[in-house]
Design a protein around this motif. Sequence first.
Motif, PDB file in Angstrom:
ATOM      1  N   GLN A   1       0.854  -1.177   0.000  1.00  0.00           N
ATOM      2  CA  GLN A   1       0.000   0.000   0.000  1.00  0.00           C
ATOM      3  C   GLN A   1       0.896   1.235   0.000  1.00  0.00           C
ATOM      4  O   GLN A   1       2.083   1.143   0.296  1.00  0.00           O
ATOM      5  CB  GLN A   1      -0.906   0.010   1.231  1.00  0.00           C
ATOM      6  CG  GLN A   1      -0.141   0.110   2.550  1.00  0.00           C
ATOM      7  CD  GLN A   1      -1.054   0.115   3.745  1.00  0.00           C
ATOM      8  OE1 GLN A   1      -2.113   0.709   3.723  1.00  0.00           O
ATOM      9  NE2 GLN A   1      -0.626  -0.544   4.821  1.00  0.00           N
ATOM     10  N   ASN A   2       0.312   2.375  -0.333  1.00  0.00           N
ATOM     11  CA  ASN A   2       1.028   3.637  -0.244  1.00  0.00           C
ATOM     12  C   ASN A   2       0.520   4.398   0.966  1.00  0.00           C
ATOM     13  O   ASN A   2      -0.673   4.401   1.253  1.00  0.00           O
ATOM     14  CB  ASN A   2       0.824   4.481  -1.509  1.00  0.00           C
ATOM     15  CG  ASN A   2       1.601   3.930  -2.676  1.00  0.00           C
ATOM     16  OD1 ASN A   2       2.726   3.456  -2.526  1.00  0.00           O
ATOM     17  ND2 ASN A   2       1.016   3.986  -3.849  1.00  0.00           N
ATOM     18  N   VAL A   3       1.454   5.025   1.682  1.00  0.00           N
ATOM     19  CA  VAL A   3       1.111   5.898   2.800  1.00  0.00           C
ATOM     20  C   VAL A   3       1.729   7.260   2.517  1.00  0.00           C
ATOM     21  O   VAL A   3       2.712   7.363   1.792  1.00  0.00           O
ATOM     22  CB  VAL A   3       1.587   5.331   4.158  1.00  0.00           C
ATOM     23  CG1 VAL A   3       0.868   4.032   4.472  1.00  0.00           C
ATOM     24  CG2 VAL A   3       3.090   5.122   4.184  1.00  0.00           C
ATOM     25  N   SER A   4       1.144   8.304   3.096  1.00  0.00           N
ATOM     26  CA  SER A   4       1.545   9.657   2.702  1.00  0.00           C
ATOM     27  C   SER A   4       2.296  10.442   3.770  1.00  0.00           C
ATOM     28  O   SER A   4       2.627  11.598   3.553  1.00  0.00           O
ATOM     29  CB  SER A   4       0.319  10.449   2.265  1.00  0.00           C
ATOM     30  OG  SER A   4      -0.616  10.497   3.328  1.00  0.00           O
ATOM     31  N   SER A   5       2.581   9.824   4.914  1.00  0.00           N
ATOM     32  CA  SER A   5       3.327  10.549   5.941  1.00  0.00           C
ATOM     33  C   SER A   5       4.224   9.591   6.705  1.00  0.00           C
ATOM     34  O   SER A   5       3.993   8.376   6.729  1.00  0.00           O
ATOM     35  CB  SER A   5       2.381  11.249   6.919  1.00  0.00           C
ATOM     36  OG  SER A   5       1.728  10.299   7.727  1.00  0.00           O
ATOM     37  N   ILE A   6       5.222  10.164   7.354  1.00  0.00           N
ATOM     38  CA  ILE A   6       6.129   9.351   8.166  1.00  0.00           C
ATOM     39  C   ILE A   6       5.370   8.760   9.351  1.00  0.00           C
ATOM     40  O   ILE A   6       5.564   7.596   9.705  1.00  0.00           O
ATOM     41  CB  ILE A   6       7.337  10.190   8.630  1.00  0.00           C
ATOM     42  CG1 ILE A   6       8.146  10.637   7.411  1.00  0.00           C
ATOM     43  CG2 ILE A   6       8.223   9.388   9.586  1.00  0.00           C
ATOM     44  CD1 ILE A   6       9.248  11.626   7.719  1.00  0.00           C
ATOM     45  N   SER A   7       4.476   9.535   9.935  1.00  0.00           N
ATOM     46  CA  SER A   7       3.669   9.043  11.042  1.00  0.00           C
ATOM     47  C   SER A   7       2.842   7.831  10.614  1.00  0.00           C
ATOM     48  O   SER A   7       2.770   6.826  11.329  1.00  0.00           O
ATOM     49  CB  SER A   7       2.752  10.158  11.548  1.00  0.00           C
ATOM     50  OG  SER A   7       1.913   9.692  12.566  1.00  0.00           O
ATOM     51  N   GLU A   8       2.235   7.931   9.434  1.00  0.00           N
ATOM     52  CA  GLU A   8       1.436   6.810   8.917  1.00  0.00           C
ATOM     53  C   GLU A   8       2.321   5.596   8.631  1.00  0.00           C
ATOM     54  O   GLU A   8       1.922   4.455   8.871  1.00  0.00           O
ATOM     55  CB  GLU A   8       0.696   7.263   7.658  1.00  0.00           C
ATOM     56  CG  GLU A   8      -0.351   6.285   7.174  1.00  0.00           C
ATOM     57  CD  GLU A   8      -1.091   6.783   5.940  1.00  0.00           C
ATOM     58  OE1 GLU A   8      -1.949   6.014   5.458  1.00  0.00           O
ATOM     59  OE2 GLU A   8      -0.821   7.892   5.446  1.00  0.00           O
ATOM     60  N   LEU A   9       3.541   5.830   8.135  1.00  0.00           N
ATOM     61  CA  LEU A   9       4.486   4.734   7.889  1.00  0.00           C
ATOM     62  C   LEU A   9       4.806   4.000   9.185  1.00  0.00           C
ATOM     63  O   LEU A   9       4.791   2.767   9.237  1.00  0.00           O
ATOM     64  CB  LEU A   9       5.770   5.276   7.245  1.00  0.00           C
ATOM     65  CG  LEU A   9       6.893   4.262   7.036  1.00  0.00           C
ATOM     66  CD1 LEU A   9       6.459   3.156   6.079  1.00  0.00           C
ATOM     67  CD2 LEU A   9       8.147   4.970   6.527  1.00  0.00           C
TER      68      LEU A   9
END
Length: 183
Positions: A148-156
């Motif tokens: 999947q793709n995530v858009s922030s470091i926090s989400e990663l």
Amino acid sequence: MFHGSGLFALLLMVLEWTRPGLSSPLRPICDLRVLDHFIKEAWDAEAAMRACKDACSIATNFTAPLTRVDFDVWEAMNIEEQAQEVQSGLHVLNETISSLQASNQTDVLQSHIDASISNIASIRQVLRSLSIPEYVPPASGGEDKEMQNVSSISELFQVHINFLRGKVRLLLANAPVCHQGVS
């Protein structure tokens, strides 16, 4: 991060398990408290990224493993397939988190990146101790459907937490070597 005596105790456990210099195989590391340590550090990293906000943001998408587990599908997989999925996810997390090292980040972010990379290497060591096969990249080079793709470091880092709490925990909890001799 672990504080003083906790870090020392973990280091002693790892040294005991790995026994440097001996040619004997690693003893299986079946205690899920070891994984709990890595989950806690991932929580700490994610919390730091949430608190950091703008200073720790990078305008890009990150590739991360899917964390969702369909238990019927998971149970139908053999241990090698489960291991390949976990190892593949750890590989992607390691590559993605490592890619952050090149960015000019705060000292706080850099320390969490370094700790996460070290923790993934340690988790791979735990998997080796359980005779879990190492990651073998697919020969086709095609895109993995389990990403999947995530858009922030926090989400990663949230994905990192969920991956450890989900698929990695399931694999470790059901490792055959941890259940030998148990009736």
